[in-house]
Design an enzyme around this catalytic site. Sequence first.
Site, PDB file in Angstrom:
ATOM      1  CG  HIS A  85      -2.083  -0.985   0.934  1.00 13.42           C
ATOM      2  ND1 HIS A  85      -1.925  -2.161   1.610  1.00 13.42           N
ATOM      3  CD2 HIS A  85      -3.093  -1.008   0.214  1.00 13.42           C
ATOM      4  CE1 HIS A  85      -3.037  -2.877   1.343  1.00 13.42           C
ATOM      5  NE2 HIS A  85      -3.911  -2.332   0.527  1.00 13.42           N
ATOM      6  CG  ASN A  86       3.845   1.145  -2.661  1.00 15.90           C
ATOM      7  OD1 ASN A  86       3.198   1.102  -3.648  1.00 15.90           O
ATOM      8  ND2 ASN A  86       4.417   0.109  -2.311  1.00 15.90           N
ATOM      9  CG  PHE A  87       3.053   7.428  -5.029  1.00 15.83           C
ATOM     10  CD1 PHE A  87       1.895   8.070  -5.094  1.00 15.83           C
ATOM     11  CD2 PHE A  87       3.874   7.963  -5.938  1.00 15.83           C
ATOM     12  CE1 PHE A  87       1.730   9.260  -6.112  1.00 15.83           C
ATOM     13  CE2 PHE A  87       3.847   8.608  -7.035  1.00 15.83           C
ATOM     14  CZ  PHE A  87       2.419   9.277  -7.012  1.00 15.83           C
ATOM     15  NE  ARG A  88       7.000   1.224  -8.347  1.00 16.22           N
ATOM     16  CZ  ARG A  88       7.528   2.123  -8.978  1.00 16.22           C
ATOM     17  NH1 ARG A  88       6.925   2.140  -9.983  1.00 16.22           N
ATOM     18  NH2 ARG A  88       8.575   2.613  -8.488  1.00 16.22           N
ATOM     19  CG  HIS A  89      -2.061   0.115  -4.374  1.00 12.26           C
ATOM     20  ND1 HIS A  89      -2.599  -0.809  -5.286  1.00 12.26           N
ATOM     21  CD2 HIS A  89      -2.802   0.572  -3.558  1.00 12.26           C
ATOM     22  CE1 HIS A  89      -3.812  -0.875  -4.658  1.00 12.26           C
ATOM     23  NE2 HIS A  89      -4.124   0.183  -3.848  1.00 12.26           N
ATOM     24  CG  HIS A 128      -7.597   3.803  -3.418  1.00  8.65           C
ATOM     25  ND1 HIS A 128      -6.536   4.464  -4.289  1.00  8.65           N
ATOM     26  CD2 HIS A 128      -7.405   2.658  -2.676  1.00  8.65           C
ATOM     27  CE1 HIS A 128      -5.886   3.032  -4.120  1.00  8.65           C
ATOM     28  NE2 HIS A 128      -6.346   2.219  -3.454  1.00  8.65           N
ATOM     29  CG  ASP A 129      -5.196   1.950  -0.305  1.00  4.71           C
ATOM     30  OD1 ASP A 129      -5.943   2.022   0.661  1.00  4.71           O
ATOM     31  OD2 ASP A 129      -4.878   1.346  -1.200  1.00  4.71           O
ATOM     32  CG  ASP A 163      -8.373  -0.929  -4.287  1.00  6.29           C
ATOM     33  OD1 ASP A 163      -7.182  -0.522  -4.229  1.00  6.29           O
ATOM     34  OD2 ASP A 163      -8.896  -1.054  -3.179  1.00  6.29           O
ATOM     35  CE1 TYR A 179      -3.245  -8.672   2.758  1.00 11.72           C
ATOM     36  CE2 TYR A 179      -3.305 -10.744   1.615  1.00 11.72           C
ATOM     37  CZ  TYR A 179      -3.648  -9.598   1.766  1.00 11.72           C
ATOM     38  OH  TYR A 179      -4.814  -9.182   1.262  1.00 11.72           O
TER      39      TYR A 179
END
Length: 423
Positions: A159-163, A199-200, A309, A331
């Site tokens: 969950h980083n900027f690339r995502h 969104h994240d 997403d 995870y």
Amino acid sequence: TAITMVDPEGALVSIDPTMPTNSPNRAFRINELKTEVTNRLAMLEKRVELEGLKVVEIEKCKNDLKKLRDEMTSRGGGRSMIQIRDVPSYPKYTLSQETIEALKKPTFDVWHWEHNEMLSCLEYMYHDLGLVKEFNMNPITLKRWLLGIQENYRSNPFHNFRHCFCVSQMMYGMINLCNLPEKMTLTDMGILMTAAVCHDLDHPGYNNTYQINARTELAVRYNDISPLENHHCAVAFQILSLPECNIFANVELEAYKQIRQAIITLILATDMARHGEILDSFKHKVDSFDFTNEEHVTCLKMVLIKCCDISNEVRPTEVAEPWVDCLLEEYFMQSDREKTEGLPVAPFMDRDKVTKPTAQIGFIKFVLIPMFETVMKLFPQIEEIMVQPLRDSRDHYEELKQIDDAMTEKKKTENMSLGGKKK
Ligand SMILES: [Zn+2]
């Protein structure tokens, strides 16, 4: 333990865009420091009064005090958490025609680019879709807003900027592939893109289940109701509340209210705990879908952001597969922590139970394909470009699983025959 670089105006300077943003600990430290300085100032003021220093000295002292106070208030302003680099440090990239063409497709290689290049791509999308014109955005504000966004994504494995970039790029791709600007308003396009970008925001790398079980500050703040999604959304509007970053500054009040509400709805829709509910609602509408019905369009937008997403498996194997490793890494980080903290561990996060193929097959078969096939009813053109890659990916992971299973079976029989020989 903390080094702060400030420019002559006292604004914080980011040393490296890839550095993680400051932790809340540091913000507390600033607050503590502030209290200490305030107390000392009060003491000094009292001394000036009591000791009756020479008039000249008192004036000088008063001026110094005033300066200090002004400096403190100008630095305070609740900006300790949100830091934004200024535009000059953001080099201009001119995108090649090749990149511009590729940007519209799910085959775009999202691993190829560094942060500043992804920022330029996002900037291009806003210009290309006509959003800068539609919302009368100051182009510099758009740049600053994007910098603010990037700096408020943490460097998590997944969950980083690339995502964030992947989800936004897929949204841009779907907008083009499905000809959405012909069917919906430009405001809708602005809502879809902005919700995807935001969104994240500030995702901590541990999911809602962890937040709730560990009773984190976020879970307490949001009463266990989508704590992460509520937080992403709140951070999004904190950034937009800075005048220098408000890309909607020139939008009328009523229109802004509508945009804000819609972005909140979309970001909150990304909580996978609501997947069944949202997809069911869309299934009820899709056969008699009406683009003039506001409820229908809102529901479609919710499904679109959900699709984007979790769209990694729509991408070519060589682009998609590294994301599985990133997700598993995040995870495992969570499940390891849950084990040490004595919290419940979900089997799909447990390094002793999950493998790449088992993790992917169920998700592709029961979440991704059913959702994309429902969207396909409305936009048949996504079959070849988005649904077929999903089916191929499912087959690819099923093959891998068969190999895995055969290997385990072989090991088992080997052990058994070994055991037999010993006897
Ligand atoms: Zn996401």
